[in-house]
Design a protein around this motif. Structure first.
Motif, PDB file in Angstrom:
ATOM      1  N   ALA B   1       0.847  -1.197   0.000  1.00  0.00           N
ATOM      2  CA  ALA B   1       0.000   0.000   0.000  1.00  0.00           C
ATOM      3  C   ALA B   1       0.885   1.251   0.000  1.00  0.00           C
ATOM      4  CB  ALA B   1      -0.913   0.012   1.216  1.00  0.00           C
ATOM      5  N   GLN B   2       0.359   2.274  -0.619  1.00  0.00           N
ATOM      6  CA  GLN B   2       1.102   3.532  -0.664  1.00  0.00           C
ATOM      7  C   GLN B   2       0.894   4.319   0.624  1.00  0.00           C
ATOM      8  OE1 GLN B   2      -0.518   5.438  -4.201  1.00  0.00           O
ATOM      9  NE2 GLN B   2      -0.874   3.378  -4.939  1.00  0.00           N
ATOM     10  N   SER B   3       1.912   5.086   1.008  1.00  0.00           N
ATOM     11  CA  SER B   3       1.747   6.021   2.118  1.00  0.00           C
ATOM     12  C   SER B   3       2.611   7.241   1.848  1.00  0.00           C
ATOM     13  CB  SER B   3       2.125   5.379   3.456  1.00  0.00           C
ATOM     14  OG  SER B   3       3.493   5.079   3.493  1.00  0.00           O
ATOM     15  N   VAL B   4       2.240   8.348   2.453  1.00  0.00           N
ATOM     16  CA  VAL B   4       2.957   9.608   2.276  1.00  0.00           C
ATOM     17  C   VAL B   4       3.217  10.213   3.645  1.00  0.00           C
ATOM     18  CG1 VAL B   4       2.883  11.921   1.284  1.00  0.00           C
ATOM     19  CG2 VAL B   4       1.865  10.007   0.036  1.00  0.00           C
ATOM     20  N   SER B   5       4.441  10.677   3.837  1.00  0.00           N
ATOM     21  CA  SER B   5       4.808  11.266   5.115  1.00  0.00           C
ATOM     22  C   SER B   5       5.318  12.690   4.903  1.00  0.00           C
ATOM     23  CB  SER B   5       5.892  10.408   5.778  1.00  0.00           C
ATOM     24  OG  SER B   5       6.331  11.002   6.976  1.00  0.00           O
ATOM     25  N   GLN B   6       4.737  13.615   5.616  1.00  0.00           N
ATOM     26  CA  GLN B   6       5.217  14.997   5.581  1.00  0.00           C
ATOM     27  C   GLN B   6       5.841  15.295   6.940  1.00  0.00           C
ATOM     28  OE1 GLN B   6       1.313  16.379   3.242  1.00  0.00           O
ATOM     29  NE2 GLN B   6       2.732  18.062   3.581  1.00  0.00           N
ATOM     30  N   HIS B   7       7.083  15.709   6.919  1.00  0.00           N
ATOM     31  CA  HIS B   7       7.871  15.754   8.149  1.00  0.00           C
ATOM     32  C   HIS B   7       7.449  16.865   9.092  1.00  0.00           C
ATOM     33  CE1 HIS B   7      10.173  13.207   5.597  1.00  0.00           C
ATOM     34  NE2 HIS B   7      10.524  14.193   4.803  1.00  0.00           N
ATOM     35  N   ASN B   8       7.029  17.965   8.531  1.00  0.00           N
ATOM     36  CA  ASN B   8       6.759  19.147   9.359  1.00  0.00           C
ATOM     37  C   ASN B   8       5.264  19.361   9.460  1.00  0.00           C
ATOM     38  OD1 ASN B   8       9.085  19.974   7.100  1.00  0.00           O
ATOM     39  ND2 ASN B   8       9.719  20.142   9.242  1.00  0.00           N
ATOM     40  N   HIS B   9       4.758  19.467  10.678  1.00  0.00           N
ATOM     41  CA  HIS B   9       3.329  19.715  10.835  1.00  0.00           C
ATOM     42  C   HIS B   9       3.013  21.199  10.755  1.00  0.00           C
ATOM     43  CE1 HIS B   9       2.552  15.567  11.666  1.00  0.00           C
ATOM     44  NE2 HIS B   9       3.472  15.549  12.600  1.00  0.00           N
ATOM     45  N   HIS B  10       3.911  22.020  11.320  1.00  0.00           N
ATOM     46  CA  HIS B  10       3.671  23.462  11.311  1.00  0.00           C
ATOM     47  C   HIS B  10       5.011  24.161  11.125  1.00  0.00           C
ATOM     48  CE1 HIS B  10       1.742  27.212  13.429  1.00  0.00           C
ATOM     49  NE2 HIS B  10       1.913  27.380  12.134  1.00  0.00           N
ATOM     50  N   VAL B  11       5.080  25.000  10.111  1.00  0.00           N
ATOM     51  CA  VAL B  11       6.299  25.754   9.819  1.00  0.00           C
ATOM     52  C   VAL B  11       5.965  27.235   9.887  1.00  0.00           C
ATOM     53  CG1 VAL B  11       7.986  26.295   8.030  1.00  0.00           C
ATOM     54  CG2 VAL B  11       7.264  23.936   8.386  1.00  0.00           C
ATOM     55  N   ILE B  12       6.794  27.979  10.589  1.00  0.00           N
ATOM     56  CA  ILE B  12       6.599  29.428  10.717  1.00  0.00           C
ATOM     57  C   ILE B  12       7.830  30.126  10.166  1.00  0.00           C
ATOM     58  CG2 ILE B  12       6.169  31.357  12.295  1.00  0.00           C
ATOM     59  CD1 ILE B  12       4.999  29.286  14.264  1.00  0.00           C
ATOM     60  N   LEU B  13       7.607  31.018   9.227  1.00  0.00           N
ATOM     61  CA  LEU B  13       8.707  31.741   8.592  1.00  0.00           C
ATOM     62  C   LEU B  13       8.370  33.216   8.502  1.00  0.00           C
ATOM     63  CD1 LEU B  13       9.424  29.370   5.546  1.00  0.00           C
ATOM     64  CD2 LEU B  13      10.816  29.605   7.611  1.00  0.00           C
ATOM     65  N   SER B  14       9.390  34.009   8.282  1.00  0.00           N
ATOM     66  CA  SER B  14       9.188  35.427   7.986  1.00  0.00           C
ATOM     67  C   SER B  14       9.181  35.624   6.481  1.00  0.00           C
ATOM     68  CB  SER B  14      10.305  36.268   8.612  1.00  0.00           C
ATOM     69  OG  SER B  14      10.286  36.132  10.012  1.00  0.00           O
ATOM     70  N   GLU B  15       8.543  36.698   6.051  1.00  0.00           N
ATOM     71  CA  GLU B  15       8.533  37.008   4.623  1.00  0.00           C
ATOM     72  C   GLU B  15       9.963  37.080   4.097  1.00  0.00           C
ATOM     73  OE1 GLU B  15       6.041  40.564   4.117  1.00  0.00           O
ATOM     74  OE2 GLU B  15       4.795  39.316   2.832  1.00  0.00           O
ATOM     75  N   ALA B  16      10.126  36.619   2.860  1.00  0.00           N
ATOM     76  CA  ALA B  16      11.398  36.599   2.128  1.00  0.00           C
ATOM     77  C   ALA B  16      12.291  35.427   2.516  1.00  0.00           C
ATOM     78  CB  ALA B  16      12.171  37.907   2.249  1.00  0.00           C
ATOM     79  N   ALA B  17      11.896  34.659   3.526  1.00  0.00           N
ATOM     80  CA  ALA B  17      12.693  33.481   3.877  1.00  0.00           C
ATOM     81  C   ALA B  17      12.520  32.415   2.807  1.00  0.00           C
ATOM     82  CB  ALA B  17      12.253  32.937   5.227  1.00  0.00           C
ATOM     83  N   SER B  18      13.467  31.483   2.752  1.00  0.00           N
ATOM     84  CA  SER B  18      13.338  30.368   1.806  1.00  0.00           C
ATOM     85  C   SER B  18      12.571  29.237   2.487  1.00  0.00           C
ATOM     86  CB  SER B  18      14.715  29.902   1.350  1.00  0.00           C
ATOM     87  OG  SER B  18      15.424  29.367   2.441  1.00  0.00           O
ATOM     88  N   LEU B  19      11.883  28.475   1.644  1.00  0.00           N
ATOM     89  CA  LEU B  19      10.997  27.426   2.153  1.00  0.00           C
ATOM     90  C   LEU B  19      11.386  26.081   1.571  1.00  0.00           C
ATOM     91  CD1 LEU B  19       8.240  26.440   3.454  1.00  0.00           C
ATOM     92  CD2 LEU B  19       7.237  26.928   1.215  1.00  0.00           C
ATOM     93  N   GLU B  20      11.384  25.065   2.407  1.00  0.00           N
ATOM     94  CA  GLU B  20      11.436  23.694   1.913  1.00  0.00           C
ATOM     95  C   GLU B  20      10.560  22.845   2.817  1.00  0.00           C
ATOM     96  OE1 GLU B  20      15.205  22.080   0.905  1.00  0.00           O
ATOM     97  OE2 GLU B  20      14.376  20.137   0.330  1.00  0.00           O
ATOM     98  N   PHE B 105      -2.802  10.991   0.360  1.00  0.00           N
ATOM     99  CA  PHE B 105      -2.280  12.264   0.852  1.00  0.00           C
ATOM    100  C   PHE B 105      -1.445  12.089   2.109  1.00  0.00           C
ATOM    101  CE2 PHE B 105      -4.429  15.662  -1.506  1.00  0.00           C
ATOM    102  CZ  PHE B 105      -5.441  14.969  -2.150  1.00  0.00           C
ATOM    103  N   GLY B 106      -0.490  13.000   2.294  1.00  0.00           N
ATOM    104  CA  GLY B 106       0.179  13.135   3.571  1.00  0.00           C
ATOM    105  C   GLY B 106      -0.728  13.877   4.539  1.00  0.00           C
ATOM    106  N   GLN B 107      -0.252  14.039   5.764  1.00  0.00           N
ATOM    107  CA  GLN B 107      -1.102  14.656   6.791  1.00  0.00           C
ATOM    108  C   GLN B 107      -1.122  16.168   6.713  1.00  0.00           C
ATOM    109  OE1 GLN B 107       1.875  13.155   7.177  1.00  0.00           O
ATOM    110  NE2 GLN B 107       2.705  13.494   9.205  1.00  0.00           N
TER     111      GLN B 107
END
Lengths: 115, 115
Positions: B1-20, B105-107
């Motif tokens: 069976a397929q599954s998907v994992s997303q590592h970060n539940h909540h990410v907080i950044l400031s404007e202009a920051a880079s995102l991954e 889907f991931g969570q």
């Protein structure tokens, strides 16, 4: 043009009652999907229609859940003897045709609360 | 069976920051990969998708994602985020074979951008 629409937007019911949730797909889309999204989770597949027939109902959790699409357009998800654990947002999506390469367009969802 | 994992539940950044945002999937065969976004009060919409070819795919609003087959990953990136990127992001996969319809889907990752 109009997107996928779902009615009602909110439904509150009591444990043990029967509910129907409606989905109007984008006109001309032959594929229709139902998903369920619990709080803090991603959508979870329930059932997929290609035309009028349910091509994959492997995600329906039990026989209290049933869905129809009698004319290949509007679909109704039916839940019998609702339980508190059925509380979730029920999402409908449609795509121009079936297959893994077609984008699924999602509706706004119906938030079901079972008291 | 397929599954998907997303590592970060909540990410907080400031404007202009880079995102991954991280996404890993579990499936041994050919897959199609998607990122969906849900802005506050809106329905799920497709951000980008990968079927085959160049593993670096570009989507709407300056987002891109890289498919790394050896790592079973499909991370989402944006060089400079804006306040309007505040949303919930979902990674999804389906089996890249005919007859595979459902998205897994991931969570989800909730992204908050502070002005």
């Amino acid at each position: 043009g109009a997107g996928v629409s779902q009615t009602p937007s909110n439904k509150v019911t009591e444990k043990g009652k029967y509910v129907e949730l409606r989905c109007d797909p984008i006109s001309g889309h032959t594929a229709l999907y139902w998903y369920r999204q619990s709080l803090g989770q991603g959508p979870e597949f329930l059932i997929y229609f290609q035309g009028t027939g349910a091509a994959d109902d492997s995600g329906l959790p039990n026989d209290r859940f049933f869905a129809v699409r009698p004319e290949g357009s509007v679909s109704t998800l039916k839940i019998q003897r609702t339980e508190r654990g059925d509380s979730a947002v029920y999402l409908c999506a449609s795509s121009p045709q079936g297959g893994p390469y077609n984008e699924q367009f999602f509706g706004p969802g119906t938030r079901l609360t079972v008291l | 069976a397929q599954s998907v994992s997303q590592h970060n539940h909540h990410v907080i950044l400031s404007e202009a920051a880079s995102l991954e945002l991280g996404c890993n999937y579990s499936y041994g065969g050919t897959v199609n990969l998607f990122w969906y976004v849900q802005y506050p009060g809106q329905h799920l919409q497709l951000l980008l998708k990968y079927f085959s070819g160049d593993p670096l795919v570009k989507g709407i609003k300056g987002f891109e994602a890289e498919f790394i087959k050896s790592k079973f990953s499909f991370n989402l990136r944006k060089p400079s985020v804006q306040w309007s990127d505040t949303a919930e992001y979902f990674c999804a996969v389906n089996a890249g074979i005919q007859g595979a319809q459902k998205l897994v889907f991931g969570q989800g990752t909730r992204l908050t951008i502070n002005p």
